[in-house]
Design an enzyme around this catalytic site. Structure first.
Site, short mmCIF file in Angstrom:
data_model
loop_
_atom_site.label_atom_id
_atom_site.label_comp_id
_atom_site.label_asym_id
_atom_site.label_seq_id
_atom_site.Cartn_x
_atom_site.Cartn_y
_atom_site.Cartn_z
N ASP A 279 3.60 2.52 -5.27
CA ASP A 279 2.52 3.15 -6.03
C ASP A 279 2.10 2.17 -7.12
OD1 ASP A 279 0.93 4.62 -7.70
OD2 ASP A 279 2.47 6.09 -8.24
N ASP B 104 0.86 -1.18 0.00
CA ASP B 104 0.00 0.00 0.00
C ASP B 104 0.90 1.24 0.00
OD1 ASP B 104 -2.18 1.96 0.62
OD2 ASP B 104 -3.33 0.17 1.10
N HIS C 18 -12.52 -0.44 -8.17
CA HIS C 18 -13.72 0.42 -8.24
C HIS C 18 -13.42 1.88 -7.91
CE1 HIS C 18 -15.39 0.57 -3.81
NE2 HIS C 18 -14.08 0.70 -3.83
C1 LIG Z 1 -10.79 1.66 -0.79
S1 LIG Z 1 -9.29 1.36 0.04
C2 LIG Z 1 -9.28 -0.41 0.15
C3 LIG Z 1 -8.45 -0.92 1.28
C4 LIG Z 1 -8.53 -2.45 1.49
N1 LIG Z 1 -8.17 -3.19 0.32
C5 LIG Z 1 -9.93 -2.84 1.96
O1 LIG Z 1 -10.71 -3.36 1.17
O2 LIG Z 1 -10.24 -2.58 3.12
C6 LIG Z 1 -8.11 1.71 -1.22
C7 LIG Z 1 -6.67 1.45 -0.82
O3 LIG Z 1 -5.82 1.74 -1.93
C8 LIG Z 1 -4.68 2.38 -1.47
N2 LIG Z 1 -4.07 3.15 -2.56
C9 LIG Z 1 -4.58 4.26 -3.15
N3 LIG Z 1 -3.74 4.70 -4.11
C10 LIG Z 1 -2.68 3.84 -4.13
C11 LIG Z 1 -1.50 3.77 -4.91
N4 LIG Z 1 -1.27 4.68 -5.88
N5 LIG Z 1 -0.64 2.76 -4.68
C12 LIG Z 1 -0.89 1.85 -3.70
N6 LIG Z 1 -2.01 1.86 -2.93
C13 LIG Z 1 -2.89 2.86 -3.14
C14 LIG Z 1 -5.19 3.25 -0.35
O4 LIG Z 1 -4.15 3.67 0.51
C15 LIG Z 1 -6.21 2.35 0.32
O5 LIG Z 1 -5.64 1.57 1.34
#
Ligand SMILES: C[S@@+](CC[C@H](N)C(=O)[O-])C[C@H]1O[C@@H](n2cnc3c(N)ncnc32)[C@H](O)[C@@H]1O
Length: 381
Positions: free
Chosen positions: A267, A241, A286
């Site tokens: 990222d 993450d 999504h």
């Molecule tokens: C909607 S949350 C889902 C978290 C987890 N998978 C859950 O279902 O509880 C989206 C996740 O994507 C991560 N995220 C967003 N942009 C990202 C990036 N560019 N690279 C890695 N992770 C990212 C956020 O930090 C967050 O933890």
């Protein structure tokens, strides 16, 4: 104070209204449908009552947020308390607090006892901070206020096709969270709490045990990997993450699994770690429009080994007027992010654009009706 009424579905209401409208057109010679405020649909509720009830829900959500913030559920956890005790402990105005609780009591959240004390109910219990299935963080004022500010921009966003959050806050949702640590923490906690109910059914629905090295991309605080490792302790698990998120893998810590899981920051638009047998991601695709969703999936395709799988846990929308809680989720996603919930056909096209072939869609028993959409590299036999 508790009043119970059978809940009806949108599709059911739609059919009733359609039937009523068609009958009117045939019977009266009218050229269009009208709405008679006293007319009843099949469940006995008039269209007016239905719309008024829905309009009032805006206050219901706020009222839940206020009692969560005041900690009333925590205060009655050990037993009923008088209103004076509650008001004193919560720092609230007694009569105003009573009116708030009376309103919520009508929805089965708290109950007024014959002696006037306020007691808990199952619907109030889940507002407690220490409840195993607590929804306290879901209702946090910090988070609710962010939603309210976003939804204020919704009419304009619907007219223009813009993103309400970006209109309200001047930047993308995840960029905003990265720049505001307290909001990022509120989001992660909320997400972790919502996910707690869906993680075990997801771990049960997908054969994680068939893979040796598993990475959860965008895995937040590690809740899904906890559920997976509890079922399949032999897996080599990696949480991936953003740096500020993997810095606090609180779900792993709470389950005593910090030593068992590698935490890697990065990222996923730039790259994902290579060589895993399973690339899992829940509630990630999504969040993004097709172009960025394809970028994440293509990065997976490039990192996958022969025989590796990608598995996306997301809603698969049902078509038409059938009721689906994911249709509400889709509207929320539309307001906050460039993303959307997708149909099975939408996922097939998305996977193909990323060089993947969709192999199967596995439903889960998660209350949020999330499914697992699995794929392989397109030219992988
Ligand atoms: C909607 S949350 C889902 C978290 C987890 N998978 C859950 O279902 O509880 C989206 C996740 O994507 C991560 N995220 C967003 N942009 C990202 C990036 N560019 N690279 C890695 N992770 C990212 C956020 O930090 C967050 O933890």
């Amino acid at each position: 104070m508790v009043r119970r009424r059978r809940h009806r579905t949108f599709a059911g209401a739609h059919r009733d209204v359609q039937a009523a409208g068609d009958a009117r057109v045939e019977g009266s010679g009218m050229t269009g449908r009208t709405s008679n405020p006293v007319e009843r649909t099949a469940d006995g509720q008039s269209p007016h009552a239905f719309v008024q009830e829905i309009a009032g829900h805006i206050l219901l959500a706020r009222a839940l947020g206020v009692v969560a913030e005041l900690g009333i559920a925590d205060l009655v956890a050990a037993g009923p308390r008088t209103l004076a005790e509650l008001a004193d402990a919560a720092g609230a105005h007694p009569e105003s607090l009573y009116r708030l609780l009376r309103m919520l009591g009508g929805h089965g959240v708290f109950a007024e006892l014959p002696d006037g004390r306020i007691g808990s109910t199952p619907r109030a219990d889940v507002l407690r901070r220490d409840h195993p299935d607590s929804l306290h963080d879901l209702l946090s004022m910090t988070w609710q206020n962010l939603h309210w500010d976003t939804f204020r921009a919704l009419p304009d966003a619907i007219r223009t096709g813009g993103i309400a959050f970006e209109q309200a806050f001047g930047q993308g949702f995840f960029d905003y969270l990265a720049a505001h640590p307290e909001m990022n923490a509120a989001f992660d906690l909320r997400m972790a709490q919502v996910s707690r109910a869906e993680n075990p059914p997801i771990a049960a629905a997908y054969p994680f045990g068939a893979f040796r090295r598993v990475v959860d991309l965008g895995g937040g605080r590690g809740g899904l990997l906890v559920a997976v490792l509890q079922r399949y302790p032999g897996i080599e698990a990696t949480l991936y993450d953003q740096p500020q998120v993997v810095a606090e893998p609180t779900d792993l810590a709470r389950a005593g699994l910090l030593e068992r899981v590698a935490c890697v920051s990065g990222d996923f638009f730039a790259a994902v770690p290579a060589g895993f047998d399973l690339y899992f991601m829940k509630r990630i695709i999504h969040d993004w429009d097709d172009e960025r969703a394809v970028r994440i999936l293509r990065n997976c395709a490039q990192a996958m080994l022969p025989g590796s799988r990608v598995a996306v846990a997301d809603a698969v929308m049902v078509p038409g007027n059938d009721p689906d809680p994911n249709k509400t989720l889709d509207l929320s996603i539309m307001a906050l992010t460039p993303g959307k919930e997708r149909t099975a056909a939408g996922f097939t096209a998305l996977f193909a654009a990323a060089g993947l072939r969709l192999t199967r869609i596995i439903p889960t028993a998660a209350p949020s009706t999330v499914s697992i959409i699995e794929g392989v590299v397109a030219d992988d036999a």
